[in-house]
Write a protein that holds these residues in place. Structure first.
Motif, short mmCIF file in Angstrom:
data_model
loop_
_atom_site.label_atom_id
_atom_site.label_comp_id
_atom_site.label_asym_id
_atom_site.label_seq_id
_atom_site.Cartn_x
_atom_site.Cartn_y
_atom_site.Cartn_z
N LYS A 32 0.83 -1.21 0.00
CA LYS A 32 0.00 0.00 0.00
C LYS A 32 0.87 1.26 0.00
CE LYS A 32 -3.87 2.21 2.39
NZ LYS A 32 -4.81 2.13 3.55
N LYS A 33 1.97 1.22 0.74
CA LYS A 33 2.87 2.38 0.80
C LYS A 33 3.58 2.61 -0.53
CE LYS A 33 3.82 1.71 5.74
NZ LYS A 33 4.86 1.30 6.73
N LEU A 34 3.80 1.55 -1.28
CA LEU A 34 4.51 1.67 -2.55
C LEU A 34 3.64 2.21 -3.68
CD1 LEU A 34 6.63 -1.64 -2.68
CD2 LEU A 34 7.52 0.70 -2.55
N GLN A 35 2.35 1.95 -3.61
CA GLN A 35 1.46 2.27 -4.72
C GLN A 35 1.31 3.78 -4.92
OE1 GLN A 35 0.85 -0.10 -6.58
NE2 GLN A 35 -0.37 -1.77 -5.75
N SER A 36 1.46 4.20 -6.18
CA SER A 36 1.33 5.61 -6.53
C SER A 36 0.11 5.81 -7.44
CB SER A 36 2.59 6.09 -7.26
OG SER A 36 2.41 7.38 -7.81
N ASN A 37 -0.54 6.93 -7.28
CA ASN A 37 -1.67 7.26 -8.15
C ASN A 37 -1.19 7.76 -9.52
OD1 ASN A 37 -3.72 6.66 -6.26
ND2 ASN A 37 -3.46 8.66 -5.28
N HIS A 38 0.07 8.14 -9.59
CA HIS A 38 0.63 8.63 -10.85
C HIS A 38 1.97 7.92 -11.10
CE1 HIS A 38 -2.42 11.77 -10.78
NE2 HIS A 38 -2.07 12.02 -9.53
N PRO A 39 1.91 6.63 -11.42
CA PRO A 39 3.14 5.84 -11.53
C PRO A 39 3.96 6.15 -12.78
CG PRO A 39 1.25 4.53 -12.21
CD PRO A 39 0.70 5.83 -11.67
N LEU A 40 5.25 6.17 -12.61
CA LEU A 40 6.17 6.20 -13.76
C LEU A 40 6.45 4.78 -14.22
CD1 LEU A 40 8.11 8.01 -15.53
CD2 LEU A 40 9.90 7.36 -13.89
N VAL A 41 6.37 3.85 -13.27
CA VAL A 41 6.69 2.45 -13.53
C VAL A 41 5.54 1.56 -13.11
CG1 VAL A 41 8.33 0.58 -13.08
CG2 VAL A 41 9.12 2.97 -13.02
N THR A 42 5.19 0.62 -14.00
CA THR A 42 4.21 -0.41 -13.66
C THR A 42 4.93 -1.74 -13.52
OG1 THR A 42 2.35 0.66 -14.78
CG2 THR A 42 2.19 -1.72 -14.42
N VAL A 43 4.74 -2.38 -12.39
CA VAL A 43 5.26 -3.73 -12.16
C VAL A 43 4.07 -4.67 -12.20
CG1 VAL A 43 6.42 -5.27 -10.54
CG2 VAL A 43 7.15 -2.88 -10.72
N SER A 44 4.04 -5.57 -13.17
CA SER A 44 2.92 -6.52 -13.26
C SER A 44 3.41 -7.93 -13.03
CB SER A 44 2.21 -6.42 -14.61
OG SER A 44 3.02 -6.88 -15.66
N ILE A 45 2.73 -8.64 -12.13
CA ILE A 45 3.09 -10.00 -11.76
C ILE A 45 2.14 -10.96 -12.45
CG2 ILE A 45 3.43 -11.61 -9.84
CD1 ILE A 45 3.01 -8.47 -8.42
N TRP A 59 6.07 -10.64 -1.14
CA TRP A 59 6.81 -10.22 0.05
C TRP A 59 8.10 -9.51 -0.35
CZ3 TRP A 59 8.56 -14.11 4.45
CH2 TRP A 59 8.97 -13.37 5.57
N ALA A 60 8.82 -10.12 -1.28
CA ALA A 60 10.06 -9.50 -1.76
C ALA A 60 9.76 -8.16 -2.44
CB ALA A 60 10.77 -10.45 -2.72
N LEU A 61 8.75 -8.12 -3.30
CA LEU A 61 8.41 -6.87 -3.99
C LEU A 61 7.98 -5.79 -3.02
CD1 LEU A 61 6.41 -8.15 -7.10
CD2 LEU A 61 8.74 -7.27 -7.05
N SER A 62 7.30 -6.18 -1.96
CA SER A 62 6.80 -5.19 -0.99
C SER A 62 7.94 -4.48 -0.26
CB SER A 62 5.87 -5.85 0.02
OG SER A 62 6.58 -6.59 1.00
N GLU A 63 9.13 -5.06 -0.28
CA GLU A 63 10.29 -4.45 0.38
C GLU A 63 11.23 -3.80 -0.62
OE1 GLU A 63 10.40 -7.04 4.46
OE2 GLU A 63 11.80 -7.65 2.87
N MET A 64 10.70 -3.52 -1.79
CA MET A 64 11.47 -2.85 -2.83
C MET A 64 11.86 -1.44 -2.38
SD MET A 64 12.48 -3.83 -5.90
CE MET A 64 11.26 -5.11 -6.24
N LYS A 65 13.10 -1.06 -2.64
CA LYS A 65 13.59 0.28 -2.32
C LYS A 65 13.70 1.06 -3.63
CE LYS A 65 14.14 -1.13 1.90
NZ LYS A 65 13.14 -0.76 2.93
N THR A 66 12.81 2.00 -3.83
CA THR A 66 12.81 2.75 -5.08
C THR A 66 12.47 4.21 -4.86
OG1 THR A 66 11.77 2.90 -7.28
CG2 THR A 66 10.39 2.08 -5.47
N HIS A 67 13.06 5.07 -5.70
CA HIS A 67 12.72 6.49 -5.64
C HIS A 67 11.76 6.86 -6.76
CE1 HIS A 67 16.23 6.43 -8.40
NE2 HIS A 67 15.59 7.41 -9.02
#
Length: 287
Positions: A32-45, A59-67
């Protein structure tokens, strides 16, 4: 301890096998913290009957460190197990694709992506926390780069030693690296591939073939720019043994070596010089 070790505690476990309530809550909150309303990047699983792997991947994706502002979405390829229940449990938005194939699933993710960049993720694979930024940085810094591919490894188990896996992946990666100079599309694998959304939609993803949709997309993207092949720890995903091809590691290594020598001319031949392009891409299986 390897970065992926903690995720293995839920890898290969059914949704009912162990009580994952605490982990699910943590993953849901992190996503939930990672999700953006205006994404530059879409990650689709993409997931087809991945109940035993999906939670570890998420679980691994949820701990992604991204700016980068990102969105993470799921594709359920009409699974018959509890894949959809896991998406619901972590409150991840997902789409159900009723037509079965990696091509259909990847296309569903691509067509629903809102980001300028699209990253393919396989549900049975674990990705390091630096993965998104390392892949997207290349395209952000170089407008002529249409796609970025990477390498992947395997987690050691009782049947596969660390030394054996190291030698296997080292030889494979060296071949893919050499091949990437003139034929980068042949070094692309769907589980570790990021590309520009607009151009990918123009090319399209083949859905009528069992394998090769990733290479075909990569080849089509070359009309708009170049492809980059990365091989470093920041982008090195970890997966199970489906891509090894079954049997012993030594047997699989021998098979891959024979395939590599049979296609050794690809290392020295440009796409323009190679006549049977479409047939080759379709037959190009994961190594």
């Amino acid at each position: 301890m390897s970065w992926y070790s903690r995720y293995l505690q839920v890898y290969e476990k059914s949704f009912d096998e162990v009580a994952f309530a605490g982990i699910i809550s943590e993953v849901r909150s992190n996503l939930k913290k990672l999700q953006s309303n205006h994404p530059l990047v879409t990650v689709s699983i993409i997931a087809y009957n991945e109940e035993k792997h999906l939670l570890a991947c998420l679980w691994a994706l949820s701990e992604m460190k991204t700016h980068y502002p990102i969105e993470i979405i799921g594709v359920n390829n009409d699974s018959k197990d509890r894949t959809a229940d896991i998406y619901h449990a972590v409150d991840l938005p997902f789409y159900t694709e009723l037509q079965h194939s990696c091509g259909h699933a990847r296309l569903c993710g691509l067509m629903n992506a809102r980001g300028k960049y699209h990253i393919n993720i396989d549900a049975d694979t674990l990705y390091p926390p630096t993965y998104v930024d390392a892949m997207i940085d290349v395209m952000e810094k170089h407008p002529d780069v249409m796609g970025v591919s990477a390498t992947w490894g395997y987690y050691p188990d009782k049947q596969h030693s660390r030394v054996g896996l190291y030698l296997y992946t080292l030889s494979r990666d060296c071949y893919l690296w050499l091949q990437s100079f003139k034929r980068p599309e042949l070094s692309v694998r769907g589980l570790v591939f990021a590309y520009r959304t607009e151009e990918a939609r123009k090319v399209g993803i083949r859905t009528h073939i069992i394998r090769g949709e990733d290479g075909a997309l990569a080849f089509g993207l070359r009309k708009y720019g170049r492809l980059v092949f990365l091989r470093n720890s920041k982008v090195r995903a970890v997966t199970g043994y489906g891509t090894v091809g079954g049997g012993s590691l030594l047997g699989s290594f021998g098979k891959r070596m024979r395939q590599a020598f049979a296609k050794i001319k690809h290392v020295f031949t440009s796409a323009e010089e190679y006549k049977d392009e479409e047939s080759n891409l379709i037959k190009n299986t994961e190594q």
